[in-house]
Design an enzyme around this catalytic site. Structure first.
Site, PDB file in Angstrom:
ATOM      1  CG  HIS A  79       6.881  -3.562  -1.634  1.00 57.88           C
ATOM      2  ND1 HIS A  79       6.494  -2.422  -0.980  1.00 57.88           N
ATOM      3  CD2 HIS A  79       5.742  -4.295  -1.785  1.00 57.88           C
ATOM      4  CE1 HIS A  79       5.187  -2.461  -0.744  1.00 57.88           C
ATOM      5  NE2 HIS A  79       4.712  -3.584  -1.207  1.00 57.88           N
TER       6      HIS A  79
ATOM      7  CD  GLU B  74      11.235  -0.075  -3.074  1.00 59.17           C
ATOM      8  OE1 GLU B  74      10.666  -1.173  -3.192  1.00 59.17           O
ATOM      9  OE2 GLU B  74      10.635   1.000  -3.079  1.00 59.17           O
TER      10      GLU B  74
HETATM   11  C1  AOF Z   1       7.386  -0.028  -3.066  1.00 59.92           C
HETATM   12  N1  AOF Z   1       7.979  -1.010  -3.781  1.00 59.92           N
HETATM   13  O1  AOF Z   1       7.906  -2.811  -5.085  1.00 59.92           O
HETATM   14  C2  AOF Z   1       5.868  -1.777  -4.522  1.00 59.92           C
HETATM   15  C3  AOF Z   1       5.269  -0.716  -3.809  1.00 59.92           C
HETATM   16  O2  AOF Z   1       0.147  -4.016   0.871  1.00 59.92           O
HETATM   17  P1  AOF Z   1       1.610  -3.689   0.868  1.00 59.92           P
HETATM   18  O3  AOF Z   1       2.186  -3.469   2.207  1.00 59.92           O
HETATM   19  O4  AOF Z   1       2.414  -4.633   0.013  1.00 59.92           O
HETATM   20  O5  AOF Z   1       1.752  -2.249   0.184  1.00 59.92           O
HETATM   21  C4  AOF Z   1       1.190  -2.012  -1.069  1.00 59.92           C
HETATM   22  C5  AOF Z   1       1.513  -0.598  -1.508  1.00 59.92           C
HETATM   23  O6  AOF Z   1       2.929  -0.442  -1.659  1.00 59.92           O
HETATM   24  C6  AOF Z   1       0.929  -0.254  -2.880  1.00 59.92           C
HETATM   25  O7  AOF Z   1      -0.370   0.256  -2.785  1.00 59.92           O
HETATM   26  C7  AOF Z   1       1.915   0.812  -3.362  1.00 59.92           C
HETATM   27  O8  AOF Z   1       1.634   2.059  -2.773  1.00 59.92           O
HETATM   28  C8  AOF Z   1       3.241   0.322  -2.808  1.00 59.92           C
HETATM   29  N2  AOF Z   1       3.926  -0.550  -3.783  1.00 59.92           N
HETATM   30  N3  AOF Z   1       6.055   0.147  -3.127  1.00 59.92           N
HETATM   31  O9  AOF Z   1       8.059   0.724  -2.357  1.00 59.92           O
HETATM   32  C9  AOF Z   1       7.294  -1.898  -4.493  1.00 59.92           C
HETATM   33  N4  AOF Z   1       5.142  -2.695  -5.223  1.00 59.92           N
HETATM   34 ZN    ZN Z   2       7.626  -0.860  -0.396  1.00 60.81          ZN
END
Ligand code: AOF
Ligand code: ZN
Length: 367
Positions: A53, A55
């Site tokens: 992600h 952060e």
């Molecule tokens: C964030 N920062 O850059 C993104 C987020 O399957 P995972 O663990 O990668 O989680 C996916 C979920 O994380 C996605 O459905 C959305 O809610 C969040 N995406 N969150 O803090 C990011 N790409």
């Molecule tokens: Zn995240």
């Protein structure tokens, strides 16, 4: 930090996030900027494939400078233990003092809990800034999590009188090179490019992104109830290199299904209603497979069926100063409308002169 500075850094986080558009599905394309004492100490955006992600990448860059800093994030930081540890915890552990983010995440595993965890740890959280921009940037992810389908952009490049070819099928080129380049830039920002079977048969399109200095290619989706597509065409020949997904009906010939599977295509079975593939079922199938942003480039029958079912979120038109006449191929097929009140309506959001062609973008009204 002044409100103007907050807007500036958050706008930067949003623009970093947009860099990932088209590559992060099924995840949203998020951006993050970390600012300490008026200095940017970390920047990150969701990596291709959706992880890491934004952060943790920005935090890694910031190192010790994250302590006491403000993190600007284009979406609520995640709070769940998914395929990566929660970003909320990473921000807390790094000693971030304040988080500025426009909107809540619509993923039910996160929705509101990211902000709640940050606040519970004593971090000041500011929300609501640049929410319209964030809503637009994350529209694909939001629609997929809320409705199970991707955001659909319908692109049409046509003559002044709404035609896409002459009666003999001559279509190259109606719009000029500047407009065609803009189409490639738009393909790149989408998870998939989609066409109907008639276009796949008639144009033998490659549907790839070319000459943009990138290695990324969107998925190529063809909607074809019977899978009667050319087996020696460009899509068939390149299906092992760039993904080809075929949305078909249960009545497609078994041999053809096996042949396309052998060529490397992914088959998505969709419902047939009234003798046609149901466009809702097609989009639900694509949403279930993870797509958040789909760029439909026709043809007329697919465009009409999506519009008639009110499934087009944005229209992108490229109109050229050439007139073809009524015997030419219309950009949009029959929609069976009797009254104007039944016609889907769109609001103008942008017009631009693109090397002598007119670009016009429209958002669906009341969506
Ligand atoms: C964030 N920062 O850059 C993104 C987020 O399957 P995972 O663990 O990668 O989680 C996916 C979920 O994380 C996605 O459905 C959305 O809610 C969040 N995406 N969150 O803090 C990011 N790409
Ligand atoms: Zn995240």
């Amino acid at each position: 930090m002044s409100a103007a500075q907050d807007r500036r850094y958050l706008a930067l986080a949003l623009s970093l996030g947009r860099r990932g558009q088209g590559r992060t599905w099924p995840n949203p394309a998020v951006g993050c900027v970390i600012v300490n004492d008026g200095r940017i100490v970390g920047r990150g955006w969701t990596a291709p494939g959706g992880r890491p992600h934004a952060e943790p990448q920005a935090l890694a860059q910031a190192g010790d400078a994250a302590r006491g800093a403000t993190a600007y994030v284009s979406l609520e930081p995640c709070a769940h233990h998914g395929k990566t540890p929660p970003c909320s915890q990473a921000l807390i552990d790094a000693g971030i003092a304040r988080v500025v983010a426009p909107l809540e995440d619509t993923d039910p595993r996160v929705s509101g809990q990211g902000f709640a965890q940050l606040r519970a740890a004593g971090i000041e959280v500011t929300t609501g800034l640049l929410a319209d921009q964030a809503e637009a940037d994350h529209a694909g992810f939001f629609i997929r999590t809320e409705q199970g389908r991707p955001f659909v952009t319908l692109k049409l490049a046509n003559s002044f009188d709404g035609r896409i070819a002459t009666a003999t099928g001559d279509s190259q080129w109606i719009t000029g090179p500047v407009a065609r380049r803009a189409v490639h830039a738009m393909r790149m920002r989408n998870d998939a490019v989609m066409v109907g079977a008639g276009t796949a048969r008639g144009d033998d399109p490659s549907l790839t992104v070319r000459d943009m200095g990138v290695d990324h290619q969107p998925v190529r989706v063809v909607v074809s109830r019977r899978l009667d597509l050319p087996l020696s065409g460009l899509l068939a020949r390149t299906a092992k290199d760039v993904p080809v997904w075929l949305c078909h009906g249960a009545d497609a010939d078994d041999m053809l299904q096996q042949t396309w599977d052998g060529l490397g295509a992914e088959l998505i079975r969709c419902d047939v209603t009234g003798g046609h593939l149901d466009p809702r079922s097609v989009l639900q199938g694509l949403g279930a497979a993870g797509l958040t942003r789909v760029f439909c480039e026709g043809g007329g029958a697919l465009a009409a069926s999506l519009l008639a079912a009110d499934l087009v979120d944005e229209l992108v038109g490229f109109s050229a100063g050439v007139v073809i006449g009524a015997e030419g191929t219309p950009a949009i097929g029959a929609m069976g409308l009797a009254r104007l009140v039944e016609a889907p309506r769109f609001e103008l959001i942008e017009t631009r002169d693109l090397g002598g062609d007119v670009l016009h973008r429209w958002r669906r009204s009341g969506g």
